[in-house]
Motif scaffolding. Sequence first.
Motif, PDB file in Angstrom:
ATOM      1  N   ARG A 176       0.838  -1.207   0.000  1.00  0.00           N
ATOM      2  CA  ARG A 176       0.000   0.000   0.000  1.00  0.00           C
ATOM      3  C   ARG A 176       0.871   1.255   0.000  1.00  0.00           C
ATOM      4  NH1 ARG A 176      -3.427  -2.774   3.538  1.00  0.00           N
ATOM      5  NH2 ARG A 176      -2.533  -1.761   5.359  1.00  0.00           N
ATOM      6  N   ASP A 177       1.958   1.187   0.759  1.00  0.00           N
ATOM      7  CA  ASP A 177       2.882   2.320   0.818  1.00  0.00           C
ATOM      8  C   ASP A 177       3.507   2.576  -0.555  1.00  0.00           C
ATOM      9  OD1 ASP A 177       4.521   4.214   2.579  1.00  0.00           O
ATOM     10  OD2 ASP A 177       6.096   3.060   1.593  1.00  0.00           O
ATOM     11  N   LEU A 178       3.885   1.512  -1.246  1.00  0.00           N
ATOM     12  CA  LEU A 178       4.473   1.624  -2.585  1.00  0.00           C
ATOM     13  C   LEU A 178       3.485   2.247  -3.562  1.00  0.00           C
ATOM     14  CD1 LEU A 178       6.405   0.952  -4.946  1.00  0.00           C
ATOM     15  CD2 LEU A 178       5.538  -1.389  -4.871  1.00  0.00           C
ATOM     16  N   LEU A 179       2.249   1.780  -3.522  1.00  0.00           N
ATOM     17  CA  LEU A 179       1.250   2.286  -4.460  1.00  0.00           C
ATOM     18  C   LEU A 179       0.857   3.726  -4.152  1.00  0.00           C
ATOM     19  CD1 LEU A 179      -0.897  -0.942  -4.648  1.00  0.00           C
ATOM     20  CD2 LEU A 179       0.273   0.126  -6.573  1.00  0.00           C
ATOM     21  N   GLY A 180       0.849   4.068  -2.873  1.00  0.00           N
ATOM     22  CA  GLY A 180       0.460   5.420  -2.493  1.00  0.00           C
ATOM     23  C   GLY A 180       1.539   6.453  -2.711  1.00  0.00           C
ATOM     24  N   LYS A 181       2.794   6.062  -2.484  1.00  0.00           N
ATOM     25  CA  LYS A 181       3.894   7.029  -2.518  1.00  0.00           C
ATOM     26  C   LYS A 181       4.860   6.816  -3.673  1.00  0.00           C
ATOM     27  CE  LYS A 181       3.675   7.279   2.539  1.00  0.00           C
ATOM     28  NZ  LYS A 181       4.344   6.866   3.792  1.00  0.00           N
ATOM     29  N   GLY A 182       4.681   5.721  -4.406  1.00  0.00           N
ATOM     30  CA  GLY A 182       5.561   5.463  -5.529  1.00  0.00           C
ATOM     31  C   GLY A 182       6.835   4.745  -5.117  1.00  0.00           C
ATOM     32  N   VAL A 183       7.649   4.421  -6.119  1.00  0.00           N
ATOM     33  CA  VAL A 183       8.931   3.745  -5.866  1.00  0.00           C
ATOM     34  C   VAL A 183       9.933   4.777  -5.371  1.00  0.00           C
ATOM     35  CG1 VAL A 183      10.791   2.372  -6.866  1.00  0.00           C
ATOM     36  CG2 VAL A 183       8.442   2.084  -7.689  1.00  0.00           C
ATOM     37  N   ALA A 558      -8.075   3.093  -4.882  1.00  0.00           N
ATOM     38  CA  ALA A 558      -8.309   1.755  -4.334  1.00  0.00           C
ATOM     39  C   ALA A 558      -7.204   1.354  -3.370  1.00  0.00           C
ATOM     40  CB  ALA A 558      -8.412   0.741  -5.471  1.00  0.00           C
ATOM     41  N   SER A 559      -5.972   1.758  -3.667  1.00  0.00           N
ATOM     42  CA  SER A 559      -4.853   1.402  -2.779  1.00  0.00           C
ATOM     43  C   SER A 559      -5.002   2.045  -1.405  1.00  0.00           C
ATOM     44  CB  SER A 559      -3.526   1.821  -3.415  1.00  0.00           C
ATOM     45  OG  SER A 559      -3.380   3.224  -3.401  1.00  0.00           O
ATOM     46  N   LYS A 560      -5.657   3.203  -1.353  1.00  0.00           N
ATOM     47  CA  LYS A 560      -5.867   3.881  -0.072  1.00  0.00           C
ATOM     48  C   LYS A 560      -6.976   3.225   0.739  1.00  0.00           C
ATOM     49  CE  LYS A 560      -4.724   8.419  -2.054  1.00  0.00           C
ATOM     50  NZ  LYS A 560      -5.288   9.743  -2.400  1.00  0.00           N
ATOM     51  N   SER A 561      -8.013   2.774   0.038  1.00  0.00           N
ATOM     52  CA  SER A 561      -9.193   2.286   0.743  1.00  0.00           C
ATOM     53  C   SER A 561      -9.141   0.804   1.088  1.00  0.00           C
ATOM     54  CB  SER A 561     -10.443   2.544  -0.115  1.00  0.00           C
ATOM     55  OG  SER A 561     -10.346   1.857  -1.349  1.00  0.00           O
ATOM     56  N   THR A 562      -8.171   0.090   0.521  1.00  0.00           N
ATOM     57  CA  THR A 562      -8.103  -1.353   0.761  1.00  0.00           C
ATOM     58  C   THR A 562      -7.333  -1.640   2.043  1.00  0.00           C
ATOM     59  OG1 THR A 562      -7.926  -1.496  -1.641  1.00  0.00           O
ATOM     60  CG2 THR A 562      -7.743  -3.551  -0.439  1.00  0.00           C
ATOM     61  N   ILE A 579       8.053  -8.310  -5.089  1.00  0.00           N
ATOM     62  CA  ILE A 579       7.941  -6.862  -5.250  1.00  0.00           C
ATOM     63  C   ILE A 579       8.673  -6.121  -4.141  1.00  0.00           C
ATOM     64  CG2 ILE A 579       6.303  -4.923  -5.160  1.00  0.00           C
ATOM     65  CD1 ILE A 579       4.278  -6.844  -6.574  1.00  0.00           C
ATOM     66  N   VAL A 580       8.449  -6.525  -2.892  1.00  0.00           N
ATOM     67  CA  VAL A 580       9.029  -5.781  -1.760  1.00  0.00           C
ATOM     68  C   VAL A 580      10.520  -6.080  -1.569  1.00  0.00           C
ATOM     69  CG1 VAL A 580       6.814  -5.619  -0.573  1.00  0.00           C
ATOM     70  CG2 VAL A 580       8.343  -7.531  -0.046  1.00  0.00           C
ATOM     71  N   LYS A 581      11.055  -6.994  -2.386  1.00  0.00           N
ATOM     72  CA  LYS A 581      12.492  -7.299  -2.311  1.00  0.00           C
ATOM     73  C   LYS A 581      13.341  -6.245  -3.018  1.00  0.00           C
ATOM     74  CE  LYS A 581      14.065 -11.057  -4.359  1.00  0.00           C
ATOM     75  NZ  LYS A 581      14.289 -12.469  -4.726  1.00  0.00           N
ATOM     76  N   PHE A 582      12.698  -5.374  -3.788  1.00  0.00           N
ATOM     77  CA  PHE A 582      13.410  -4.383  -4.598  1.00  0.00           C
ATOM     78  C   PHE A 582      14.436  -3.560  -3.803  1.00  0.00           C
ATOM     79  CE2 PHE A 582      13.458  -0.001  -6.427  1.00  0.00           C
ATOM     80  CZ  PHE A 582      14.112  -0.276  -7.614  1.00  0.00           C
ATOM     81  N   ASN A 632     -11.028  -8.021  -9.957  1.00  0.00           N
ATOM     82  CA  ASN A 632     -10.409  -8.212  -8.642  1.00  0.00           C
ATOM     83  C   ASN A 632      -9.427  -7.069  -8.419  1.00  0.00           C
ATOM     84  OD1 ASN A 632      -8.617  -9.065  -6.506  1.00  0.00           O
ATOM     85  ND2 ASN A 632      -9.424 -11.147  -6.774  1.00  0.00           N
ATOM     86  N   MET A 633      -9.861  -6.050  -7.678  1.00  0.00           N
ATOM     87  CA  MET A 633      -9.056  -4.845  -7.520  1.00  0.00           C
ATOM     88  C   MET A 633      -7.750  -5.116  -6.779  1.00  0.00           C
ATOM     89  SD  MET A 633      -8.935  -1.739  -8.477  1.00  0.00           S
ATOM     90  CE  MET A 633     -10.584  -1.220  -8.903  1.00  0.00           C
ATOM     91  N   ASN A 634      -7.790  -6.011  -5.792  1.00  0.00           N
ATOM     92  CA  ASN A 634      -6.555  -6.329  -5.068  1.00  0.00           C
ATOM     93  C   ASN A 634      -5.479  -6.862  -6.009  1.00  0.00           C
ATOM     94  OD1 ASN A 634      -7.620  -5.521  -2.667  1.00  0.00           O
ATOM     95  ND2 ASN A 634      -7.828  -7.572  -1.772  1.00  0.00           N
ATOM     96  N   ARG A 635      -5.873  -7.709  -6.924  1.00  0.00           N
ATOM     97  CA  ARG A 635      -4.908  -8.293  -7.860  1.00  0.00           C
ATOM     98  C   ARG A 635      -4.448  -7.268  -8.892  1.00  0.00           C
ATOM     99  NH1 ARG A 635      -7.674 -14.362  -8.503  1.00  0.00           N
ATOM    100  NH2 ARG A 635      -6.961 -15.103  -6.441  1.00  0.00           N
ATOM    101  N   LEU A 636      -5.361  -6.374  -9.281  1.00  0.00           N
ATOM    102  CA  LEU A 636      -4.939  -5.291 -10.175  1.00  0.00           C
ATOM    103  C   LEU A 636      -3.896  -4.407  -9.489  1.00  0.00           C
ATOM    104  CD1 LEU A 636      -8.026  -3.872 -12.127  1.00  0.00           C
ATOM    105  CD2 LEU A 636      -6.216  -5.387 -12.923  1.00  0.00           C
ATOM    106  N   LEU A 637      -4.072  -4.213  -8.186  1.00  0.00           N
ATOM    107  CA  LEU A 637      -3.097  -3.409  -7.437  1.00  0.00           C
ATOM    108  C   LEU A 637      -1.738  -4.112  -7.379  1.00  0.00           C
ATOM    109  CD1 LEU A 637      -5.363  -2.138  -4.518  1.00  0.00           C
ATOM    110  CD2 LEU A 637      -4.411  -0.770  -6.384  1.00  0.00           C
ATOM    111  N   LEU A 638      -1.752  -5.437  -7.257  1.00  0.00           N
ATOM    112  CA  LEU A 638      -0.493  -6.191  -7.308  1.00  0.00           C
ATOM    113  C   LEU A 638       0.177  -6.000  -8.668  1.00  0.00           C
ATOM    114  CD1 LEU A 638      -0.891  -9.732  -5.666  1.00  0.00           C
ATOM    115  CD2 LEU A 638       0.820  -7.994  -5.129  1.00  0.00           C
TER     116      LEU A 638
END
Length: 661
Positions: A176-183, A558-562, A579-582, A632-638
């Motif tokens: 969620r942090d990645l999607l909200g704030k970017g890489v 969606a990333s904020k509300s999930t 993803i989080v291994k980056f 499936n919004m969760n999977r789209l977010l992935l």
Amino acid sequence: MDEFLARAEKAEKEIASLESEIASLKDPERLIAEDSVTPELDKLRTENAKLKFQIVHLRRNIAAEKSKSSNNMLSIASILQDIFKQAINQAYPDLANPPLVVTVSTNEKFGDYQCNSAMGIAQILKSQGQKASPRDIAQAIVGKLPENELIDKTEIAGPGFINVHLKKDFISVQLRDLLGKGVRPPVIAAKKRVVVDFSSPNIAKEMHVGHLRSTIIGESICRLCEFLEHDVLRLNHIGDWGTQFGMLIAHLKDKFPNYLTVSPPIGDLQAFYKESKVRFDNDEEFKKRAYAAVVSLQAHEPDSLKGWNLICDVSRMEFEKIYQRLDVSIVERGESFYQDLMSEVVKELDAKGLTEIDDGRKIMFVPDSSIPLTLVKSDGGYTYDTSDMAAVKHRLFVEKGDWLIYVVDAGQGTHFQTVFSAARKAGYYDPKLKRVEHVGFGVVLGEDRKKFKTRSGETVRLVDLLDEGLKRSEAKLKEKERDKVLTPEELKAAQEAVAYGCIKYADLSHNRTNDYVFSFDKMLDDKGNTAVYLLYAYMRIKSIARTAGVTPEQLKEASKSTESWKVDHPKEWKLAKCIVKFPEIILKVAEDLYMHTLCDYLYEMATTFTEFYDACYCVEKDKKTGEILKVNMNRLLLCEAAASIMAAGFNILGIKPVGRM
């Protein structure tokens, strides 16, 4: 923190002193009990253990606070290292610098990460006369693990491996942090002034395949350092000075006598150079005039400087065409820049008593090298050794460089190690405070596994290599009939992305210290670890949300509300962990500057995504009508998180993805 460190250091010294008194005694604890030696030793040990724990705890808290900043992403490996370091220090307070080995698990059955320190600690204890099995040591470490929000559970396996399972809620928060704030970059110890020396062609000679690796690797290293928010200076140390310029200036005067007033039409500088070289080798009178022109240039006489600048300008224009095509940014600072500084360096080394005369030459011996630097030749001229010493000093003292990187072929390794050793001996830098290193690389081979040459045996011009790449990528796209679905502008963008991307990736995806075989057929393959495969994978990921009719704005909302976002399916979990291994991949590459590690990670991301996409429906459609039934919004977010990480990796590698291919 400073106070704790000082007290710990003082305690360490006192312990060392007391332990030396009883080193020869077989049973020091009995002697303590009998008051034969002071019991202060045990008190100091206890105090020191407490101080070590407090220092680790403080460092962990500081790192945690830093990691909360919106400007940084978390490195899970770094956090786990801190957690296990604290546990090991508590379990074994008497061990100085115990081994700390935390790695990503290579098998999902053995957890997500592993701590493999127990076996190393067992060896140390055995050498000290203490018996303890690695499994018992592992159990002791686990028993001291501090409270944390990262580890779900641990298991001890085999001879003492500690398998670590991560909390899924923690990973969801990071996504969620990645999607909200970017890489964003991970936390680093300090931001530095980084000076990168790369590419380095010679004036009056065309860039060829020999310049390819330095240019591509150097650019990527600069992009990596910039991503980590270092202050980067990119330097092109071109060969723009020396005796060959006398030959070129003399030929210029003969061929274009009005060069001072009319710009000479030198269309092919390579041919111009060859003409002057033939004259120099076969015409004694011309050779004398060439030497006279060198003296004139070194004396900075206006006519010779004018001719020199004209020749340099023609080369610069040709170099810049290559750099624009490869999207390379670099500042020219040739050998000529350091001419006046070299005499100052020699005088300084003389004053420090570091030079000596040998057969008319002025040389400098350095530690661990039987070959000295030649600072002044017997004829009074300077050498590459002199200019490189001047460059090191200028980059450290004038440019205020904290980290100097020389991206030059591996064949120059001995030269640079000697120069760096001389710079340390001269007091230019302390390796504990400044990082100065040679990033060497192997040569480019043809498919016959010999040095890459043209059929006529000449060195391959870089411009010809890039042109061939464009030709081949266009043919590949048309073979797949992409020209029928793409606009001319989209086709051109795809052609360039594939051509230049595959050339860069083929280089960067190999361990840079090894030679590699240049093959357009292999690098344009859309299967396997190639730029084409990765570019297609990225494009595919980005197309999923478009197909579902979901906008980037909707994904961000969606990333904020999930808040209850879960990654329950095994393939979702595998992709999320990838993803989080980056951040830890970036930190590893920044440490050793092996860019192939990042390439391997991006390939892992692409293949892991394919596994996820094949097993997990992101968009469900009616099989007959094609109507979208469920998103499936969760999977789209992935998918979005994976794409954002891949885009960041591409940018570091200098590869440009396109929307359609």
